[in-house]
Design a protein around this motif. Structure first.
Motif, PDB file in Angstrom:
ATOM      1  N   SER A   1       0.801  -1.225   0.000  1.00  9.01           N
ATOM      2  CA  SER A   1       0.000   0.000   0.000  1.00  9.01           C
ATOM      3  C   SER A   1       0.835   1.276   0.000  1.00  9.01           C
ATOM      4  O   SER A   1       0.331   2.358   0.267  1.00  9.01           O
ATOM      5  CB  SER A   1      -0.923   0.006   1.225  1.00  9.01           C
TER       6      SER A   1
ATOM      7  N   LEU B   1      -9.162   5.006  -7.718  1.00 13.13           N
ATOM      8  CA  LEU B   1      -9.074   5.580  -6.375  1.00 13.13           C
ATOM      9  C   LEU B   1     -10.395   5.403  -5.622  1.00 13.13           C
ATOM     10  O   LEU B   1     -10.402   5.072  -4.427  1.00 13.13           O
ATOM     11  CB  LEU B   1      -8.716   7.062  -6.465  1.00 13.13           C
ATOM     12  N   ALA B   2     -11.509   5.606  -6.331  1.00 16.88           N
ATOM     13  CA  ALA B   2     -12.820   5.465  -5.688  1.00 16.88           C
ATOM     14  C   ALA B   2     -13.035   4.036  -5.197  1.00 16.88           C
ATOM     15  O   ALA B   2     -13.508   3.808  -4.075  1.00 16.88           O
ATOM     16  CB  ALA B   2     -13.923   5.857  -6.668  1.00 16.88           C
TER      17      ALA B   2
ATOM     18  N   TYR C   1     -10.693   1.836  -4.549  1.00 13.23           N
ATOM     19  CA  TYR C   1      -9.714   1.557  -3.492  1.00 13.23           C
ATOM     20  C   TYR C   1     -10.224   2.088  -2.144  1.00 13.23           C
ATOM     21  O   TYR C   1     -10.101   1.425  -1.111  1.00 13.23           O
ATOM     22  CB  TYR C   1      -8.370   2.195  -3.841  1.00 13.23           C
ATOM     23  N   LYS C   2     -10.827   3.278  -2.162  1.00 11.54           N
ATOM     24  CA  LYS C   2     -11.356   3.852  -0.926  1.00 11.54           C
ATOM     25  C   LYS C   2     -12.538   3.026  -0.392  1.00 11.54           C
ATOM     26  O   LYS C   2     -12.695   2.860   0.826  1.00 11.54           O
ATOM     27  CB  LYS C   2     -11.785   5.298  -1.164  1.00 11.54           C
ATOM     28  N   GLN C   3     -13.365   2.518  -1.299  1.00  9.38           N
ATOM     29  CA  GLN C   3     -14.488   1.666  -0.862  1.00  9.38           C
ATOM     30  C   GLN C   3     -13.975   0.413  -0.167  1.00  9.38           C
ATOM     31  O   GLN C   3     -14.498  -0.004   0.871  1.00  9.38           O
ATOM     32  CB  GLN C   3     -15.363   1.280  -2.067  1.00  9.38           C
TER      33      GLN C   3
ATOM     34  N   GLY D   1     -11.284   0.172   1.386  1.00  6.42           N
ATOM     35  CA  GLY D   1     -10.657   0.545   2.647  1.00  6.42           C
ATOM     36  C   GLY D   1     -11.608   0.370   3.820  1.00  6.42           C
ATOM     37  O   GLY D   1     -11.176   0.190   4.967  1.00  6.42           O
TER      38      GLY D   1
END
Length: 730
Positions: A129, A143-144, A146-148, A150
């Protein structure tokens, strides 16, 4: 030690097959029943089920073929389900091996194991990471996602609903996320159970609910409720105490189209996921629901005909909605009726059976008269809705356009201008039932089926609705070459095009088997209709199947005269049910509804009885007619059907059986005669009806006849089968 087992195999033979199992201990013998085995069968390897164990045999065990694999650690069928399979085989005169295969999900008929399927999950790879800005670059989509992730891992199938495969692949290739396969977790539906606020039932609903809830053990109730009377609300309130007690409920519906709206109501009321079983699911999805029900991890299962074979760990009730519907009768293979199987299962399990309908079958009504079923009427519509006005439109000497009388077009216009929806029913899909030459009169026909091709303008072809053969629409006559071809008759496509031409300011939608193909399409169209996106609804019987259209205030039924003069003794019952069900689509909210029936026979007694007295009066008079004519439900029938490429060969086979029937004094044989659809796919179809006042006598006699015919050389030259309690003579 080695043990000889008897295996039921999915082959059309009324016998079991002996195989040998090695290294089975004495304590394990009783656990073999109901397990699947893979065995050699000629050049093939097929899956069967163990139905008996033989410890003492008077032949050399070593000469018996050994099984290839014992496939299950635990029995798939317990003694109750094996008993059900045996009853089905005896009652429907069908080989036990094929019966068991029918009862199993498709995956389990093969070599699949009964285990929890795996689902792929995506999660963040914490070990990789670093340097996110470099690895993700300017990709906002990556990115969207990846954030979900997270927040926590997510099922890949859910991610694909909102993110492309390319986005997922990019994150995996960069090492930022990892894909893992995990088994589906067991469900605890009782912990999720939350009862939502419910409406207060009216007096009739309260009586039905309390009567059912107070009953103990096996009872059969016929809930006869007019359309819009709130039968579903009764279902919801009678199963509530069962769910609270940890019991499971099986609900059968006739059509896939009814499933989404029914599932939605039950999930909203109880806050739990409902298991769904129908033909639009893939084999893995069906097997998963079947296993979850068997393990007791689903509280409610809703499905079509074949879901009657769902095993419930803690059964509490079976409900058959729209019990009169013909789709509950299987028309090939094991020709069972799901309503009758549900009745047998309920008695086996000592649980109540609820049959619901606005237009009950004559068989069910008869059972209430003889006190076999308990009758619960719902005569009033729920809420402020009132019953629709039912009217006849005399078509004699009327001008009409696209099959609709000019005076009816004026009535449609009035309804549309008031902001209402209008439903037009015609039991003909396609543009027109036939196309013919204006010069020589030749009708373009499917030769193997000896029937005219139906014109489908939207698909730009001709279709045979018997064998599904297609061809291009010709530009000239295939017999004389003349180029002026005309269509005869009217189908849903033509009516839609005509109404669009006559009412260009209003949107129309066609609902038939051609227009609703595709997963979820019917559900989307029904939602759009209820959102008032369409004002003119044109369709076939799909529209009559229990759908709730609050904005429909007028229903128009076309082309029913043909059914008034059918040779099928069930035709009046089917027509009366169809008309009553369609009439029930109108006026289901606070607006008054009306149903118009176009006919050239307005004085016909069936139509007059229906319009003036309702389905209940018609049904009880029809029962009296059946009684005098010695027809079901007062006598029982079995059809012996045969198909052959040669008409005389089919007739010869059926005539060969007549002397056998003459030996039984309490039987009557009717026929042989051609099926109503005499030819299909190049094969002639004939049948012979055998009936008796005694069901058991008829069954025993027919068993002997089947055994005799099976040994005759003539039986190998034709395709023949038995249909117990036939409802369709096509």
């Amino acid at each position: 030690m080695s043990v000889i087992i008897q295996v039921a195999l999915p082959v059309p033979l009324f016998r079991f097959f002996d195989y040998r199992i090695e290294s089975i201990g004495q304590d394990d013998l009783t656990t073999l029943l109901g397990k699947r085995v893979s065995v050699p069968f000629g050049p093939r390897q097929i899956v069967g089920m163990i139905v008996d164990v033989q410890q003492d045999v008077d032949y050399d065990r070593s000469k018996i073929k050994a099984i290839i694999e014992l496939m299950d650690s635990e029995a798939i069928f317990d003694s109750t389900f094996l008993s059900l399979a045996s009853w089905l085989s005896d009652f429907y005169l069908h080989p036990l091996g094929e019966v068991i295969a029918t009862m199993l999900p498709v995956l389990l008929r093969k070599s699949a194991k009964l285990e929890w399927p795996h689902i792929e999950y995506l999660s963040i790879d914490e070990s990789n990471s670093q340097d996110l800005d470099v690895k993700l670059g300017r990709s906002k989509l990556q990115l969207a996602l990846y954030k979900q992730l997270g927040i926590g891992e997510r099922a890949l199938k859910d991610i694909r609903k909102t993110h492309s495969a390319a986005t997922v692949k990019a994150l995996i290739d960069k090492g930022l996320v990892q894909k893992q396969s995990k088994p589906i977790q067991a469900l605890d539906w009782q912990a999720q159970l939350r009862i939502a606020e419910k409406p207060r039932p009216n007096l009739e609903q309260s009586i039905a609910i309390s009567t059912i809830n107070e009953a103990v053990g096996f009872n059969t109730f016929l809930l006869e409720g007019v359309t819009g009377s709130g039968k579903t609300e009764v279902y919801l309130q009678i199963i509530e105490p069962l769910l609270l007690a940890g019991k499971q409920v099986l609900i059968l519906v006739p059509e896939i189209g009814l499933t989404p709206q029914t599932v939605s109501r039950f999930e909203s009321r109880f806050g739990i996921s409902v298991g769904v079983l129908h033909s639009n699911l893939n084999n893995k999805e069906r097997a998963l629901v079947w296993k979850q029900a068997k393990e007791g991890e689903i509280g409610i299962v809703i499905g079509t005909r074949s879901s009657v074979f769902t095993i419930l760990k803690n059964p509490g009730m079976i409900i058959v909605d729209e019990e009169h519907d013909e789709s509950f009768k299987q028309q090939d293979g094991l020709r069972y009726h799901a309503r009758d199987v549900a009745a047998y299962r309920s008695k086996q399990l000592d649980i109540p059976l609820i049959l619901g309908s606005a237009t009950p079958s004559l068989e069910s009504l008869h059972n209430t008269i003889v006190k076999k079923f308990r009758h619960l009427p719902l005569t009033q519509r729920a809420g402020n809705a009132t019953m629709p006005t039912q009217l006849l439109m005399d078509m004699r000497n009327q001008n009409h356009q696209f099959g609709i009388a000019d005076s009816m077009l004026e009535k449609i216009k009035v309804q549309l201008e008031q902001g209402n929806q209008v439903m037009v029913f015609v039991n003909r899909r396609g543009y027109a039932p036939s196309i013919m030459c204006h010069s020589c009169g030749h009708v373009e026909s499917c030769e193997p089926c000896a029937t005219p091709f139906t014109v489908h303008k939207s698909a730009r072809n001709l279709q045979c609705h018997r064998c599904a053969a297609t061809r291009y629409i010709p530009n000239k006559c295939s017999r004389c070459g003349h180029k002026e071809l005309v269509t005869e008759g009217i189908g849903t496509e033509q009516i839609q095009l005509g109404l669009e031409q006559l009412f260009p300011d209003y949107k129309s939608i066609r609902i038939d088997s051609d227009s609703v193909r595709g997963k979820g399409k019917l559900t989307r169209l029904l939602t759009q209709i209820n959102n008032n996106e369409y004002q003119l609804l044109i369709g076939t019987q799909i529209l009559s199947k229990g759908h709730h259209f609050p904005n429909v205030t007028m229903v128009l039924i076309l082309n029913v005269d043909g059914a008034l003069f059918s040779a099928d003794f069930r035709a009046p019952e089917k027509l009366a049910q169809l008309i009553t069900q369609l009439a029930g689509r109108a006026g289901r909210s606070d607006k008054q509804g009306e149903m118009w029936l176009q006919t050239h026979n307005p004085q016909h007694p069936l139509l007059q009885d229906l319009i003036n007295n309702g389905y209940g009066d018609f049904a009880r008079f029809a029962l009296l007619e059946r009684k005098h004519a010695l027809l079901p439900p007062y006598e029982y029938q079995i059809a012996l059907r045969v198909e052959s490429t040669y008409l005389l060969q089919a007739e010869k086979f059926l005539k060969m059986s007549l002397p056998i029937f003459e030996q039984f004094q309490k039987l009557r044989a009717i026929g042989p005669f051609p099926a109503f659809i005499e030819k299909k796919q190049g094969r002639f179809r004939m049948l012979l009806i055998v009936q008796s006042a005694s069901r058991s006598y008829l069954n025993k006699a027919m068993t002997q006849v089947v055994n005799f015919l099976d040994q005759q050389a003539e039986s190998k030259r034709v395709k023949w089968y038995v249909d117990v309690n036939p409802i369709d003579f096509n």
